[in-house]
Design an enzyme around this catalytic site. Structure first.
Site, PDB file in Angstrom:
ATOM      1  CB  ILE A 164      14.241  34.314 -42.497  1.00 37.81           C
ATOM      2  CG1 ILE A 164      15.554  34.771 -43.129  1.00 37.81           C
ATOM      3  CG2 ILE A 164      14.090  32.799 -42.615  1.00 37.81           C
ATOM      4  CD1 ILE A 164      16.786  34.299 -42.397  1.00 37.81           C
ATOM      5  CG  ASP A 184      10.351  39.928 -33.216  1.00 36.89           C
ATOM      6  OD1 ASP A 184      10.808  40.810 -32.463  1.00 36.89           O
ATOM      7  OD2 ASP A 184      10.839  39.676 -34.339  1.00 36.89           O
ATOM      8  CB  ALA A 244      18.700  31.317 -35.915  1.00 40.14           C
ATOM      9  NE  ARG A 245      25.288  32.974 -36.495  1.00 40.19           N
ATOM     10  CZ  ARG A 245      24.966  33.153 -37.770  1.00 40.19           C
ATOM     11  NH1 ARG A 245      24.028  32.378 -38.314  1.00 40.19           N
ATOM     12  NH2 ARG A 245      25.559  34.076 -38.498  1.00 40.19           N
ATOM     13  CG  ASP A 269      21.714  25.005 -41.494  1.00 38.40           C
ATOM     14  OD1 ASP A 269      22.387  24.105 -42.020  1.00 38.40           O
ATOM     15  OD2 ASP A 269      21.735  26.190 -41.898  1.00 38.40           O
ATOM     16  CD  GLU A 274      27.865  26.354 -36.793  1.00 34.92           C
ATOM     17  OE1 GLU A 274      28.341  27.158 -37.631  1.00 34.92           O
ATOM     18  OE2 GLU A 274      26.637  26.210 -36.638  1.00 34.92           O
ATOM     19  CG  HIS A 293      25.603  27.473 -40.170  1.00 35.43           C
ATOM     20  ND1 HIS A 293      25.981  28.019 -38.971  1.00 35.43           N
ATOM     21  CD2 HIS A 293      24.653  28.309 -40.669  1.00 35.43           C
ATOM     22  CE1 HIS A 293      25.307  29.134 -38.748  1.00 35.43           C
ATOM     23  NE2 HIS A 293      24.486  29.328 -39.777  1.00 35.43           N
ATOM     24  CB  ALA A 296      19.309  28.359 -46.707  1.00 29.21           C
TER      25      ALA A 296
END
Length: 346
Positions: A164, A184, A244-245, A269, A274, A293, A296
């Site tokens: 992504i 990363d 992401a989360r 998002d 949730e 969420h 996209a």
């Protein structure tokens, strides 16, 4: 050998009347193979029950959790196929112990999430939500208070340099931004150099980036990765984006930073808890964009994810190793091999 390979889908792909919620979830891939049958769970549960799996060889999962209990009686089950790339709701270790593969649809989500990320970057930096509100409230003369800024000459920092993030960087190349930064620990300098991305520490990324975009999975190492100390490193005119989360970010710390204008804004998002079924406190802030969420979610996204998940079922039914397996060590299990041998179509 069997005559039919049985695939089950979780009930949340359909509404309470049994009608499909989504235009296309890739089931045409299964329809091309008469040896594959599919059925829908009769009810939606937050956690898949072993009775729901029954004699299925594969299950395609949208939102329910998969636990050790879920797969405890799955004597025929070969695979849990996540409809997407996040798998924090799947107990991968429990699936491995039960000789069950877990797959994700690697690559299928890259472009839609990248497009949504860029859309949010532009919306934040141009104050689109606020300016929309000015017109709706008849406050035309207040427009001069909200001068925006372009993406040109600004810096994107991505946390996680997977598919992504790479697609986001690719699509941004025409905007005249500076060299992107990435944090990363699983990517080396050579790979980053090929992408024209500068690998830096998390602290350096937060200090330098105008947009901090989160694209890493939720693990024990990334839980609350962004807290008060990290937010304090960000520039006051920088934005945070999370597709992401939710639990990667400390929501209390982020709320305070946004409320006190210590950072310019955020686009979220995903949330620590949730679904969000009551007005969320972040909705009180004008410098925040929110989505359930699904920022996209597109017809193309669900089609491509569905095709990838269904191809997993086709491959396994024909004796082929599928793409996107998270626990490939299961293939070495004699018990799995015996189960797979029984399920293969001649």
């Amino acid at each position: 050998m069997i005559s039919k390979f049985l695939v089950a889908l979780t009930a949340d792909f359909y509404d309470p009347t049994g009608a499909p919620k989504y235009k296309d979830i890739g089931l045409s891939v299964l329809a091309e193979h008469p040896h594959i049958e599919h059925r829908i769970f009769s009810e939606h549960r937050k956690q898949i029950g072993p009775d729901q799996i029954g004699n299925a060889h594969g299950v395609i999962v949208l939102t329910p959790a998969v636990t050790a209990d879920s797969v405890s009686r799955a004597s025929n089950l070969l695979v849990i196929a996540r409809f997407g790339v996040g798998y924090d709701a799947v107990d991968v270790n429990a699936c491995t112990a039960a000789e069950v593969l877990v797959t994700i649809t690697t690559g299928a989500v890259d472009r839609p999430v990248a497009e949504a990320t860029i859309g949010w970057m532009i919306a934040l930096s141009h104050h689109m939500r606020i300016k929309d509100g000015l017109v709706r409230a008849g406050k035309w003369d207040e427009r001069s208070k909200y001068m925006g800024s372009e993406l040109r000459d600004r810096t994107l920092g991505v946390i996680g340099l997977g598919g992504i993030a790479r697609k986001t960087i690719e699509l941004l190349r025409g905007f005249g931004m500076r060299q992107p930064l990435a944090f990363d620990p699983f990517v080396n300098q050579e790979a980053a150099a090929k992408l024209n991305v500068q690998l830096v520490s998390l602290q350096e990324l937060l200090k330098q980036a105008d947009f901090v975009s989160i694209h890493c999975p939720l693990t024990e190492k990334t839980r609350r990765l962004i807290g008060g100390r990290e937010l304090a490193l960000m520039k006051p005119d920088a934005f945070l984006l999370n597709t992401a989360r939710g639990d990667i970010v400390d929501e209390d710390a982020l709320f305070d930073a946004l409320k006190d204008r210590r950072i310019a804004g955020a686009a979220l998002d995903c949330f620590a808890q949730e679904p969000v079924t009551a007005p969320h406190r972040f909705g009180e802030l004008e410098n925040v964009l929110l989505a359930p969420h699904s920022i996209a979610w597109t017809n193309e996204l669900f089609r491509d994810i569905g095709r990838a998940a269904c191809q997993v079922m086709v491959d396994l039914s024909l004796g082929k190793q599928p793409q996107g397996v998270l626990n490939p060590e299961v293939f070495r299990s004699p018990a799995f091999q015996a189960k797979w041998s029984r399920a293969k179509i001649p």
